[in-house]
Design an enzyme around this catalytic site. Structure first.
Site, PDB file in Angstrom:
ATOM      1  N   GLU A  92     -23.896 -31.166  21.961  1.00 32.24           N
ATOM      2  CA  GLU A  92     -24.448 -31.577  20.658  1.00 32.24           C
ATOM      3  C   GLU A  92     -23.921 -32.951  20.216  1.00 32.24           C
ATOM      4  O   GLU A  92     -24.547 -33.613  19.397  1.00 32.24           O
ATOM      5  CB  GLU A  92     -24.154 -30.501  19.592  1.00 32.24           C
ATOM      6  CG  GLU A  92     -22.735 -30.394  19.078  1.00 32.24           C
ATOM      7  CD  GLU A  92     -21.759 -29.717  20.041  1.00 32.24           C
ATOM      8  OE1 GLU A  92     -22.167 -29.375  21.170  1.00 32.24           O
ATOM      9  OE2 GLU A  92     -20.575 -29.556  19.676  1.00 32.24           O
TER      10      GLU A  92
ATOM     11  N   HIS B 131     -19.246 -30.233  24.726  1.00 34.02           N
ATOM     12  CA  HIS B 131     -20.060 -30.362  23.500  1.00 34.02           C
ATOM     13  C   HIS B 131     -21.345 -31.129  23.759  1.00 34.02           C
ATOM     14  O   HIS B 131     -21.387 -32.343  23.529  1.00 34.02           O
ATOM     15  CB  HIS B 131     -19.270 -31.154  22.451  1.00 34.02           C
ATOM     16  CG  HIS B 131     -18.119 -30.438  21.864  1.00 34.02           C
ATOM     17  ND1 HIS B 131     -18.214 -29.663  20.740  1.00 34.02           N
ATOM     18  CD2 HIS B 131     -16.835 -30.384  22.249  1.00 34.02           C
ATOM     19  CE1 HIS B 131     -17.036 -29.160  20.444  1.00 34.02           C
ATOM     20  NE2 HIS B 131     -16.170 -29.580  21.344  1.00 34.02           N
TER      21      HIS B 131
ATOM     22  N   CYS C  12     -17.356 -24.814  23.310  1.00 38.74           N
ATOM     23  CA  CYS C  12     -15.924 -25.080  23.176  1.00 38.74           C
ATOM     24  C   CYS C  12     -15.201 -23.968  22.397  1.00 38.74           C
ATOM     25  O   CYS C  12     -15.019 -22.892  22.935  1.00 38.74           O
ATOM     26  CB  CYS C  12     -15.712 -26.465  22.590  1.00 38.74           C
ATOM     27  SG  CYS C  12     -14.106 -27.119  23.001  1.00 38.74           S
TER      28      CYS C  12
HETATM   29  N1  GLN Z   1      -9.068 -26.535  21.230  1.00 36.05           N
HETATM   30  C1  GLN Z   1      -9.936 -25.942  20.270  1.00 36.05           C
HETATM   31  C2  GLN Z   1      -9.620 -24.477  20.086  1.00 36.05           C
HETATM   32  O1  GLN Z   1      -8.835 -23.944  20.764  1.00 36.05           O
HETATM   33  C3  GLN Z   1     -11.372 -26.083  20.677  1.00 36.05           C
HETATM   34  C4  GLN Z   1     -11.761 -27.527  20.617  1.00 36.05           C
HETATM   35  C5  GLN Z   1     -13.199 -27.772  20.407  1.00 36.05           C
HETATM   36  O2  GLN Z   1     -13.968 -26.899  19.966  1.00 36.05           O
HETATM   37  N2  GLN Z   1     -13.568 -28.975  20.680  1.00 36.05           N
HETATM   38  O3  GLN Z   1     -10.190 -23.843  19.256  1.00 36.05           O
END
Ligand code: GLN
Length: 193
Positions: free
Chosen positions: A171, A169, A76
């Protein structure tokens, strides 16, 4: 020993996954620690904040050098930081994965969702539970990037050389597949049950 960048975000969840796999792990807060680890995880969190903290400690060049020889898994916000240009000038991406990403393209926190996705690793089919939380969209894929999973026709997991970036994610759902694949030297041992 696998390091988890522990400046911000859900790094403790990644330590738990490595524990499940019986892989030794350490929280990485200083660039010097990169010398003593075999792989690195850049966790989810907030990529603007993580960029800021990485810049303060001077992490960008040491991680780029590290990536030439050793694997990195980004989830992410970690994927955002591993990418090429990002649609937000506050992010300094590492240019480790030849992909472009759009931050928050799946909507706000209330639009977060979990689904099951098919995954192809080394030609073998698997499936994974995947939590999308203000997830980025991968808007361009470079020629040496392999898409290993899609959601509604869009790439959400990519592999390039020894690196992997996930828009979701694993994890958070105890999924060990990706960590095992990236950090195991025996890639062949990872296959569908
Ligand atoms: N939207 C977040 C960002 O831009 C990322 C979200 C996440 O890691 N779950 O950093």
């Amino acid at each position: 020993m696998i390091g988890v960048l522990a400046l911000q975000g859900d790094y403790e969840k990644h330590i738990q996954i490595l524990d499940q796999l019986d892989m030794a792990s350490t929280e990485v807060r200083y660039p010097e620690q990169l010398d003593s680890i075999e792989g690195l995880i850049i966790p989810g969190g907030e990529s603007t904040t993580m960029t800021d903290l990485m810049q303060r400690v001077g992490f960008h060049n040491p991680i780029r050098e590290f990536s030439e020889k050793k694997p990195i898994l980004g989830t992410c916000a970690g994927l955002i930081i591993m990418a090429k240009p990002v649609d937000d000038s506050r992010i300094e991406p590492l240019h480790i994965l030849d992909v472009d990403v759009d931050r928050n393209a799946y909507g706000r926190q209330v639009h977060s969702f979990t689904d099951h996705l098919p995954v192809t690793l080394n030609g073998k089919s698997n499936s994974t539970k995947a939590a999308f939380i203000r997830a980025p969209k991968i808007s361009r894929i470079g020629p040496s990037v392999e898409v290993i999973s899609t959601y509604e026709g869009e790439p959400v997991a990519v592999k390039q050389d020894h690196h992997m970036g996930l828009a979701f994610h694993p994890e958070l759902d105890g999924v060990t597949l990706f960590h095992q694949f990236v950090f195991s030297t025996q890639f062949e041992s990872v296959h569908a049950a």
